[in-house]
Design a protein around this motif. Structure first.
Motif, PDB file in Angstrom:
ATOM      1  N   GLY A   1      32.955  17.719  15.596  1.00  0.00           N
ATOM      2  CA  GLY A   1      33.522  18.545  16.645  1.00  0.00           C
ATOM      3  C   GLY A   1      33.865  17.761  17.893  1.00  0.00           C
ATOM      4  N   ILE A   2      34.704  18.380  18.726  1.00  0.00           N
ATOM      5  CA  ILE A   2      35.097  17.829  20.018  1.00  0.00           C
ATOM      6  C   ILE A   2      34.933  18.930  21.056  1.00  0.00           C
ATOM      7  N   LEU A   3      34.193  18.635  22.121  1.00  0.00           N
ATOM      8  CA  LEU A   3      34.052  19.529  23.274  1.00  0.00           C
ATOM      9  C   LEU A   3      34.870  18.945  24.420  1.00  0.00           C
ATOM     10  N   ALA A   4      35.904  19.651  24.857  1.00  0.00           N
ATOM     11  CA  ALA A   4      36.787  19.139  25.897  1.00  0.00           C
ATOM     12  C   ALA A   4      36.731  20.052  27.120  1.00  0.00           C
ATOM     13  N   PHE A   5      36.000  19.627  28.150  1.00  0.00           N
ATOM     14  CA  PHE A   5      35.916  20.361  29.403  1.00  0.00           C
ATOM     15  C   PHE A   5      36.891  19.735  30.405  1.00  0.00           C
ATOM     16  N   SER A   6      37.893  20.494  30.819  1.00  0.00           N
ATOM     17  CA  SER A   6      38.809  20.074  31.889  1.00  0.00           C
ATOM     18  C   SER A   6      39.496  18.742  31.589  1.00  0.00           C
TER      19      SER A   6
ATOM     20  N   LEU B   1      46.760  14.602  13.503  1.00  0.00           N
ATOM     21  CA  LEU B   1      46.428  16.003  13.264  1.00  0.00           C
ATOM     22  C   LEU B   1      46.004  16.266  11.830  1.00  0.00           C
ATOM     23  N   ALA B   2      45.948  15.210  11.014  1.00  0.00           N
ATOM     24  CA  ALA B   2      45.325  15.357   9.695  1.00  0.00           C
ATOM     25  C   ALA B   2      43.807  15.338   9.813  1.00  0.00           C
ATOM     26  N   LYS B   3      43.302  14.870  10.969  1.00  0.00           N
ATOM     27  CA  LYS B   3      41.860  14.952  11.223  1.00  0.00           C
ATOM     28  C   LYS B   3      41.482  16.425  11.357  1.00  0.00           C
ATOM     29  N   ARG B   4      40.264  16.769  11.025  1.00  0.00           N
ATOM     30  CA  ARG B   4      39.879  18.172  11.047  1.00  0.00           C
ATOM     31  C   ARG B   4      38.568  18.445  11.785  1.00  0.00           C
ATOM     32  N   PRO B   5      38.362  17.861  12.966  1.00  0.00           N
ATOM     33  CA  PRO B   5      37.187  18.287  13.730  1.00  0.00           C
ATOM     34  C   PRO B   5      37.407  19.704  14.280  1.00  0.00           C
TER      35      PRO B   5
ATOM     36  N   LEU C   1      47.108  21.498  18.766  1.00  0.00           N
ATOM     37  CA  LEU C   1      46.074  21.433  17.731  1.00  0.00           C
ATOM     38  C   LEU C   1      46.140  22.638  16.798  1.00  0.00           C
ATOM     39  N   VAL C   2      46.377  23.818  17.342  1.00  0.00           N
ATOM     40  CA  VAL C   2      46.502  25.000  16.494  1.00  0.00           C
ATOM     41  C   VAL C   2      47.711  24.867  15.571  1.00  0.00           C
ATOM     42  N   ALA C   3      48.829  24.374  16.113  1.00  0.00           N
ATOM     43  CA  ALA C   3      50.018  24.170  15.284  1.00  0.00           C
ATOM     44  C   ALA C   3      49.755  23.148  14.184  1.00  0.00           C
ATOM     45  N   GLY C   4      48.845  22.206  14.453  1.00  0.00           N
ATOM     46  CA  GLY C   4      48.498  21.204  13.455  1.00  0.00           C
ATOM     47  C   GLY C   4      47.480  21.681  12.445  1.00  0.00           C
ATOM     48  N   GLY C   5      46.997  22.918  12.611  1.00  0.00           N
ATOM     49  CA  GLY C   5      46.078  23.492  11.642  1.00  0.00           C
ATOM     50  C   GLY C   5      44.616  23.289  11.948  1.00  0.00           C
ATOM     51  N   LEU C   6      44.288  22.798  13.154  1.00  0.00           N
ATOM     52  CA  LEU C   6      42.883  22.599  13.504  1.00  0.00           C
ATOM     53  C   LEU C   6      42.254  23.910  13.958  1.00  0.00           C
ATOM     54  N   ASP C   7      40.952  23.980  13.813  1.00  0.00           N
ATOM     55  CA  ASP C   7      40.162  25.129  14.250  1.00  0.00           C
ATOM     56  C   ASP C   7      39.812  24.926  15.719  1.00  0.00           C
ATOM     57  N   VAL C   8      40.422  25.725  16.602  1.00  0.00           N
ATOM     58  CA  VAL C   8      40.246  25.551  18.045  1.00  0.00           C
ATOM     59  C   VAL C   8      39.666  26.818  18.658  1.00  0.00           C
TER      60      VAL C   8
END
Length: 216
Positions: free
Chosen positions: A128-133, A146-150, A175-182
């Motif tokens: 996973g990735i946590l992105a604050f600001s 975007l083939a990565k799937r964190p 990221l959503v367009a790339g299919g990632l779970d956001v």
């Protein structure tokens, strides 16, 4: 280790690894208490590296030079990317905790590095990735893979005067367009971690590492 760091061990055998990257002008101690907040049961090994760069006239430590927000300086960004890559590799070897049981997190410039290492084509994907600001950077010789799937958690303030909220919205769209779970959160906060977003971040950390504790 290649970078200086602080750490907080888990209460028992670590079920995962939480690596938190500080923001501009801070140091390795800045986000260690956030690790306690995000992991109140101390299930995880928390590590907070110090950025490698000092700048005249600026306090603390920096991951890269900022000629324009959103567009890191090429040379200092790639130097930090290399040093942080080495740090992550050494940490995984030292702890025996695999990338797939790791969450990268960060605030501001530290979020940029979390995105960069978490989505780098030449790097193993974390859980996973946590992105604050923060933002996904635009810099020569790096593109998000975007083939990565964190799993990704984004939180940003609409009143942020440093990194305007459009950066977060564009990251979410990409990221959503790339299919990632956001999981995406906004509030009326400025450039800080909004306490209102913390409970959701705690839930995200727990959910992201559920079922990964046996992945070696």
């Amino acid at each position: 280790m290649s970078l200086l760091y602080d750490e907080r061990p888990s209460a028992g055998e670590a079920e995962g690894l939480l690596i938190l990257h500080h923001g501009r002008g801070a140091d390795e101690h800045d986000l260690l208490s956030l690790g306690d907040t995000l992991d109140p049961e101390r299930r995880l090994h928390v590590v907070t590296p110090r950025a490698p760069l000092t700048l005249g006239g600026w306090p603390g430590y920096h991951w890269y030079v900022v000629p324009r927000v959103g567009y890191p300086d090429h040379d200092t960004f790639h130097n930090a990317y290399r040093e942080l890559s080495q740090f992550h590799d050494e940490l995984w070897r030292r702890t025996g905790i695999a990338p797939e049981r790791t969450i990268f997190g960060g605030f501001s410039m530290g979020s940029v590095m979390s995105y960069s290492l978490g989505l780098g084509a030449d790097r193993p994907a974390p859980a996973g990735i946590l992105a604050f600001s923060g933002f996904i950077p635009v810099v020569d010789d790096w593109q998000p893979d975007l083939a990565k799937r964190p799993h990704v958690f984004i939180a940003h303030g609409r009143q942020d005067p440093v990194m305007e909220v459009g950066f977060a919205r564009r990251a979410n769209e990409l990221l959503v367009a790339g299919g990632l779970d956001v999981e995406y959160h906004e509030s009326d906060a400025a450039h800080h971690i909004d306490p209102a977003h913390v409970p959701a971040a705690v839930d995200f950390v727990g959910r992201t590492l559920v079922g990964t504790s046996n992945a070696r």
